[in-house]
Write an enzyme that holds these catalytic residues in place. Structure first.
Site, mmCIF file in Angstrom:
data_model
loop_
_atom_site.group_PDB
_atom_site.id
_atom_site.type_symbol
_atom_site.label_atom_id
_atom_site.label_comp_id
_atom_site.label_asym_id
_atom_site.label_seq_id
_atom_site.Cartn_x
_atom_site.Cartn_y
_atom_site.Cartn_z
ATOM 1 N N PHE A 1 84.539 38.897 25.186
ATOM 2 C CA PHE A 1 85.472 39.573 26.103
ATOM 3 C C PHE A 1 86.454 40.467 25.366
ATOM 4 C CE2 PHE A 1 88.320 36.090 24.932
ATOM 5 C CZ PHE A 1 89.578 36.683 24.988
ATOM 6 N N LYS A 2 86.636 40.220 24.075
ATOM 7 C CA LYS A 2 87.657 40.974 23.341
ATOM 8 C C LYS A 2 87.346 42.476 23.282
ATOM 9 C CE LYS A 2 89.769 37.144 21.200
ATOM 10 N NZ LYS A 2 88.873 35.988 21.129
#
Ligand SMILES: *Cc1c(COP(=O)(O)O)cnc(C)c1O
Length: 460
Positions: A110-111
């Site tokens: 998700f980063k």
């Protein structure tokens, strides 16, 4: 929008300062002076937007004069064109719950969602102001590769990534160390993630050093990341199309991602509960369920991106719980620094529990979840996401649970193999990293040595 430090309300900052500095000089975290809710009508009007348009709408009020609406649109479009999904994320069904897949970006976690945007924000800012910058960041595995991918090959910036030596997965390391761009430097620290994070904090605190290299940070305390992450709470909420209350279960380490959910709630999105899902490094679970915020030794688990004891963003919640009182926040933070703990008073625990629930899972439980999910639903879940999924069975909630799928299972092939005897495959376009030559420097956790290394390689 004006910003202040959680530890001092007397000075105002604008978005540019907040984004470039990352951390306030007094050691506090930046937060908006006040947050204006979107009205119900505004929220309704957002509910049919595509991801990029929604991102623009939510981010715009936060950036002030940093860039124009048109420039923001360009940045957002550019950032999210590198994802494998047109709308960046996906929401899939699993039994009575849903998984919000956040791992369709270039480095499979998700980063990427916040980091791609930050990379383009930097590029815009440095070009416009004719400046150079050196980004220094600590990673428990996924931040580093996401930051490198967002910054590699861009002009006027170098990036230095500190990761804990031998404590991240091989794929995580290879995603960072096989980058050939000249502006990328990987440093393996002989220590754990908290050591890496402390080293970066110490370099920032050393003004002589940090000013001499124009140092900037993209760790999860960076407010720009939090804002970018709040977008997918809105997006998935709308996509779920239900009248039930909606809860989000969030695999948590540094309290950044879940704080973005809390921000979405403050912005008016009617989220019911946010579930803090942790591995055995469960300081946040102990804090939220029993009021004991006390760091233990970091345990190495099969969800390495959450092997964290000092959850940097928690200070933002402490500030809220202290009724936005910077002086009180500062006192609590010094108490934590001195005594290594904070016993949260009952009235504040009650306040926390209005929005947050928590649960913690050990490795054996995580492996079991991966196995049963695969058997029942034919979905291969990564160990972090499995913690989010397992947490919903440990807490009592009403309504629909959306679990944040924070990483692609192929980043953690050993854990998946242990659970279901399957080797998850990397997406085709990433397979080449398995063969390529790696480059990283192993350095002891000695601050002076690391500073020297960074200084000699930095852009000036
Ligand atoms: C970083 C990370 C987390 C934890 O997110 P925080 O914002 O630090 O709480 C969870 N899962 C994965 C896969 C991560 O990379």
């Amino acid at each position: 929008m004006k910003y202040i430090s959680t530890r001092d309300s007397s000075k105002d900052f604008n978005f540019e300062q907040v984004f470039i500095k990352g951390l306030a000089d007094d050691g506090g975290l930046f937060i908006p002076h006040s947050i204006e809710k979107f009205s119900e009508d505004e929220i309704k009007s957002m509910s049919s937007l595509g991801y990029k348009d929604l991102a623009k709408k939510i981010i715009l009020p936060f950036i002030g004069t940093f860039m124009s609406e048109k420039e923001l649109t360009e940045s957002v479009n550019k950032s999210y064109s590198v994802f494998r999904k047109d709308n960046v994320v996906d929401l899939i069904n699993i039994g009575n719950s849903k998984i919000l897949e956040l791992f369709h970006g270039p480095t499979l976690a998700f980063k990427d969602i916040a980091m791609q945007l930050l990379g383009n924000f930097y590029e815009y800012y440095l070009n416009k102001n004719n400046k150079t910058i050196n980004i220094v960041v600590a990673t428990s595995g996924d931040t580093g590769s996401a930051a490198i991918d967002a910054i590699k090959g861009k002009k006027n910036m170098n990036i230095f990534v500190l990761h804990p030596h031998n404590k991240i997965s091989t794929i995580q390391r290879k995603l960072m160390s096989t980058t050939k761009d000249k502006n990328v430097f990987n440093i393996a620290i002989e220590g754990n993630f908290d050591d890496c994070q402390n080293l970066v904090k110490a370099m920032f605190a050393d003004k002589n050093f940090s000013n001499s290299i124009n140092m900037s940070g993209v760790n999860s305390i960076n407010w720009a990341r939090i804002v970018a992450q709040s977008v997918y709470y809105f997006y998935s909420y709308f996509l779920a199309k239900t009248n039930q209350p909606i809860n989000f279960s969030v695999p948590t380490g540094n309290f950044g991602d879940i704080y973005a959910g809390y921000l979405a709630k403050k912005l008016g999105l009617p989220i019911n509960k946010l579930i803090v899902a942790t591995n055995e490094n469960n300081i946040l679970h102990r804090a939220i369920s029993a009021g004991e915020y006390k760091a233990e030794k970091v345990i190495q688990t099969i969800s390495p991106s959450m092997d964290i004891q000092i959850a940097s963003n928690f200070e933002r919640l402490i500030y809220d719980l202290s009724d936005f009182d910077c002086k009180a926040t500062k006192e609590i933070m010094s108490e934590i620094k001195e005594t290594k703990k904070y016993i949260i008073p009952n009235d504040k625990i009650e306040k926390i529990q209005k929005s947050f629930l928590s649960a913690s899972l050990n490795d054996a439980e995580v492996l079991n979840i991966i196995k049963s999910v695969y058997e029942e639903h034919k979905i291969i879940m990564d160990p972090h996401t499995a913690i989010g999924f397992g947490a919903i069975n440990k807490v009592k909630t009403d309504g629909l649970n959306i679990v944040l799928g924070t990483a692609h299972s192929c980043k953690f092939p050993d854990a998946i193999n242990d659970a279901i005897k399957i080797k998850p495959q990397l997406p085709e376009e990433l397979k080449s990293i398995l063969e390529e030559k790696e480059e990283y420097e192993v350095i002891s956790k000695d601050l002076e040595n690391i500073k020297k290394f960074i200084k000699t390689k930095s852009l000036t």
